[in-house]
Design a protein around this motif. Structure first.
Motif, PDB file in Angstrom:
ATOM      1  N   PHE A  26     -50.030 -24.134  81.386  1.00 41.45           N
ATOM      2  CA  PHE A  26     -50.645 -23.703  80.135  1.00 41.45           C
ATOM      3  C   PHE A  26     -51.361 -22.367  80.273  1.00 41.45           C
ATOM      4  O   PHE A  26     -51.468 -21.618  79.308  1.00 41.45           O
ATOM      5  CB  PHE A  26     -51.560 -24.799  79.587  1.00 41.45           C
ATOM      6  N   ARG A  27     -51.809 -22.036  81.477  1.00 39.98           N
ATOM      7  CA  ARG A  27     -52.380 -20.706  81.708  1.00 39.98           C
ATOM      8  C   ARG A  27     -51.280 -19.653  81.603  1.00 39.98           C
ATOM      9  O   ARG A  27     -51.483 -18.586  81.007  1.00 39.98           O
ATOM     10  CB  ARG A  27     -53.042 -20.669  83.079  1.00 39.98           C
ATOM     11  N   ALA A  28     -50.109 -19.924  82.166  1.00 45.58           N
ATOM     12  CA  ALA A  28     -48.983 -18.996  82.062  1.00 45.58           C
ATOM     13  C   ALA A  28     -48.506 -18.890  80.612  1.00 45.58           C
ATOM     14  O   ALA A  28     -48.123 -17.806  80.161  1.00 45.58           O
ATOM     15  CB  ALA A  28     -47.836 -19.436  82.967  1.00 45.58           C
ATOM     16  N   LEU A  29     -48.548 -19.991  79.880  1.00 46.70           N
ATOM     17  CA  LEU A  29     -48.193 -19.955  78.458  1.00 46.70           C
ATOM     18  C   LEU A  29     -49.158 -19.066  77.684  1.00 46.70           C
ATOM     19  O   LEU A  29     -48.747 -18.282  76.825  1.00 46.70           O
ATOM     20  CB  LEU A  29     -48.183 -21.371  77.885  1.00 46.70           C
ATOM     21  N   HIS A  30     -50.433 -19.172  78.002  1.00 49.06           N
ATOM     22  CA  HIS A  30     -51.445 -18.332  77.353  1.00 49.06           C
ATOM     23  C   HIS A  30     -51.187 -16.849  77.648  1.00 49.06           C
ATOM     24  O   HIS A  30     -51.264 -16.009  76.748  1.00 49.06           O
ATOM     25  CB  HIS A  30     -52.843 -18.742  77.827  1.00 49.06           C
ATOM     26  N   GLU A  31     -50.876 -16.546  78.899  1.00 47.23           N
ATOM     27  CA  GLU A  31     -50.596 -15.160  79.265  1.00 47.23           C
ATOM     28  C   GLU A  31     -49.325 -14.648  78.588  1.00 47.23           C
ATOM     29  O   GLU A  31     -49.268 -13.491  78.176  1.00 47.23           O
ATOM     30  CB  GLU A  31     -50.477 -15.020  80.787  1.00 47.23           C
ATOM     31  N   THR A  32     -48.317 -15.492  78.456  1.00 39.47           N
ATOM     32  CA  THR A  32     -47.089 -15.099  77.765  1.00 39.47           C
ATOM     33  C   THR A  32     -47.370 -14.794  76.299  1.00 39.47           C
ATOM     34  O   THR A  32     -46.896 -13.787  75.764  1.00 39.47           O
ATOM     35  CB  THR A  32     -46.027 -16.204  77.876  1.00 39.47           C
ATOM     36  N   ALA A  33     -48.159 -15.641  75.651  1.00 38.79           N
ATOM     37  CA  ALA A  33     -48.511 -15.392  74.249  1.00 38.79           C
ATOM     38  C   ALA A  33     -49.317 -14.104  74.108  1.00 38.79           C
ATOM     39  O   ALA A  33     -49.121 -13.329  73.170  1.00 38.79           O
ATOM     40  CB  ALA A  33     -49.292 -16.583  73.700  1.00 38.79           C
ATOM     41  N   ARG A  34     -50.221 -13.868  75.052  1.00 37.74           N
ATOM     42  CA  ARG A  34     -51.017 -12.646  75.020  1.00 37.74           C
ATOM     43  C   ARG A  34     -50.124 -11.418  75.182  1.00 37.74           C
ATOM     44  O   ARG A  34     -50.308 -10.407  74.499  1.00 37.74           O
ATOM     45  CB  ARG A  34     -52.074 -12.681  76.120  1.00 37.74           C
ATOM     46  N   LEU A  35     -49.135 -11.512  76.059  1.00 36.97           N
ATOM     47  CA  LEU A  35     -48.199 -10.397  76.240  1.00 36.97           C
ATOM     48  C   LEU A  35     -47.389 -10.132  74.974  1.00 36.97           C
ATOM     49  O   LEU A  35     -47.133  -8.977  74.630  1.00 36.97           O
ATOM     50  CB  LEU A  35     -47.242 -10.703  77.390  1.00 36.97           C
ATOM     51  N   ILE A  36     -46.971 -11.183  74.307  1.00 36.00           N
ATOM     52  CA  ILE A  36     -46.186 -11.013  73.081  1.00 36.00           C
ATOM     53  C   ILE A  36     -47.020 -10.339  72.004  1.00 36.00           C
ATOM     54  O   ILE A  36     -46.566  -9.408  71.342  1.00 36.00           O
ATOM     55  CB  ILE A  36     -45.633 -12.363  72.601  1.00 36.00           C
ATOM     56  N   ALA A  38     -49.713  -8.465  72.411  1.00 35.73           N
ATOM     57  CA  ALA A  38     -50.082  -7.103  72.817  1.00 35.73           C
ATOM     58  C   ALA A  38     -48.861  -6.210  73.019  1.00 35.73           C
ATOM     59  O   ALA A  38     -49.009  -5.055  73.409  1.00 35.73           O
ATOM     60  CB  ALA A  38     -50.894  -7.153  74.104  1.00 35.73           C
ATOM     61  N   GLN A  39     -47.681  -6.715  72.741  1.00 37.78           N
ATOM     62  CA  GLN A  39     -46.419  -6.003  72.916  1.00 37.78           C
ATOM     63  C   GLN A  39     -46.287  -5.477  74.345  1.00 37.78           C
ATOM     64  O   GLN A  39     -45.957  -4.330  74.580  1.00 37.78           O
ATOM     65  CB  GLN A  39     -46.283  -4.879  71.897  1.00 37.78           C
ATOM     66  N   GLY A  40     -46.544  -6.375  75.286  1.00 35.86           N
ATOM     67  CA  GLY A  40     -46.409  -6.045  76.702  1.00 35.86           C
ATOM     68  C   GLY A  40     -44.959  -6.000  77.120  1.00 35.86           C
ATOM     69  O   GLY A  40     -44.042  -6.131  76.303  1.00 35.86           O
ATOM     70  N   HIS A  41     -44.750  -5.841  78.395  1.00 35.04           N
ATOM     71  CA  HIS A  41     -43.396  -5.732  78.927  1.00 35.04           C
ATOM     72  C   HIS A  41     -42.681  -7.079  78.792  1.00 35.04           C
ATOM     73  O   HIS A  41     -43.173  -8.095  79.253  1.00 35.04           O
ATOM     74  CB  HIS A  41     -43.450  -5.311  80.397  1.00 35.04           C
ATOM     75  N   GLY A  45     -43.020 -11.375  80.482  1.00 36.25           N
ATOM     76  CA  GLY A  45     -43.055 -12.599  79.684  1.00 36.25           C
ATOM     77  C   GLY A  45     -41.909 -13.533  80.010  1.00 36.25           C
ATOM     78  O   GLY A  45     -42.083 -14.750  80.096  1.00 36.25           O
ATOM     79  N   LEU A  46     -40.738 -12.973  80.231  1.00 38.42           N
ATOM     80  CA  LEU A  46     -39.575 -13.784  80.589  1.00 38.42           C
ATOM     81  C   LEU A  46     -39.751 -14.419  81.970  1.00 38.42           C
ATOM     82  O   LEU A  46     -39.443 -15.603  82.165  1.00 38.42           O
ATOM     83  CB  LEU A  46     -38.312 -12.919  80.561  1.00 38.42           C
ATOM     84  N   ALA A  47     -40.287 -13.653  82.910  1.00 35.15           N
ATOM     85  CA  ALA A  47     -40.539 -14.187  84.252  1.00 35.15           C
ATOM     86  C   ALA A  47     -41.586 -15.296  84.204  1.00 35.15           C
ATOM     87  O   ALA A  47     -41.444 -16.318  84.889  1.00 35.15           O
ATOM     88  CB  ALA A  47     -40.993 -13.068  85.186  1.00 35.15           C
ATOM     89  N   LEU A  48     -42.636 -15.114  83.405  1.00 37.41           N
ATOM     90  CA  LEU A  48     -43.651 -16.160  83.262  1.00 37.41           C
ATOM     91  C   LEU A  48     -43.046 -17.424  82.647  1.00 37.41           C
ATOM     92  O   LEU A  48     -43.385 -18.540  83.047  1.00 37.41           O
ATOM     93  CB  LEU A  48     -44.816 -15.664  82.405  1.00 37.41           C
ATOM     94  N   THR A  49     -42.182 -17.242  81.674  1.00 40.08           N
ATOM     95  CA  THR A  49     -41.553 -18.389  81.030  1.00 40.08           C
ATOM     96  C   THR A  49     -40.684 -19.172  82.020  1.00 40.08           C
ATOM     97  O   THR A  49     -40.804 -20.394  82.129  1.00 40.08           O
ATOM     98  CB  THR A  49     -40.696 -17.927  79.839  1.00 40.08           C
ATOM     99  N   PHE A  50     -39.815 -18.466  82.741  1.00 34.65           N
ATOM    100  CA  PHE A  50     -38.970 -19.158  83.713  1.00 34.65           C
ATOM    101  C   PHE A  50     -39.783 -19.745  84.857  1.00 34.65           C
ATOM    102  O   PHE A  50     -39.476 -20.831  85.357  1.00 34.65           O
ATOM    103  CB  PHE A  50     -37.889 -18.221  84.259  1.00 34.65           C
ATOM    104  N   GLY A  51     -40.818 -19.044  85.265  1.00 34.50           N
ATOM    105  CA  GLY A  51     -41.666 -19.542  86.340  1.00 34.50           C
ATOM    106  C   GLY A  51     -42.393 -20.820  85.964  1.00 34.50           C
ATOM    107  O   GLY A  51     -42.426 -21.779  86.748  1.00 34.50           O
TER     108      GLY A  51
END
Length: 90
Positions: A26-36, A38-41, A45-51
């Protein structure tokens, strides 16, 4: 070591492992949402999702090898981590 003690230790290990895996998931999910937002790389986000999905599948697979009751204990651990993360969300 008796069978009851072995089962209790297995359940505690699966519960603790599920809680740790749930927190990381859920921490990685939070970071993925934050990246989306903030229009991050997108590759990060894809690596966090697969990880996070790979970690969750690996954890549940290890719990399945121990049996049905340890699998349920791991699931309870993941749901406990989710409840803690939701309560402490900013």
């Amino acid at each position: 070591m008796t069978d009851t003690l072995r089962l209790a230790l297995t359940l505690l290990a699966c519960l603790g492992g599920g809680t740790v895996i749930g927190y990381v998931y859920f921490r990685a999910l939070h970071e993925t949402a934050r990246l989306i937002v903030a229009q991050g790389h997108p590759l990060i986000g894809l690596a966090l999702t697969f990880g996070r999905l790979g970690l969750l599948c690996a954890g549940f697979y290890l719990a399945v090898l121990a049996g049905a009751v340890p699998l349920l204990a791991a699931l309870v651990g993941v749901m406990t981590a989710k409840a803690i993360m939701v309560r402490t969300a900013p």
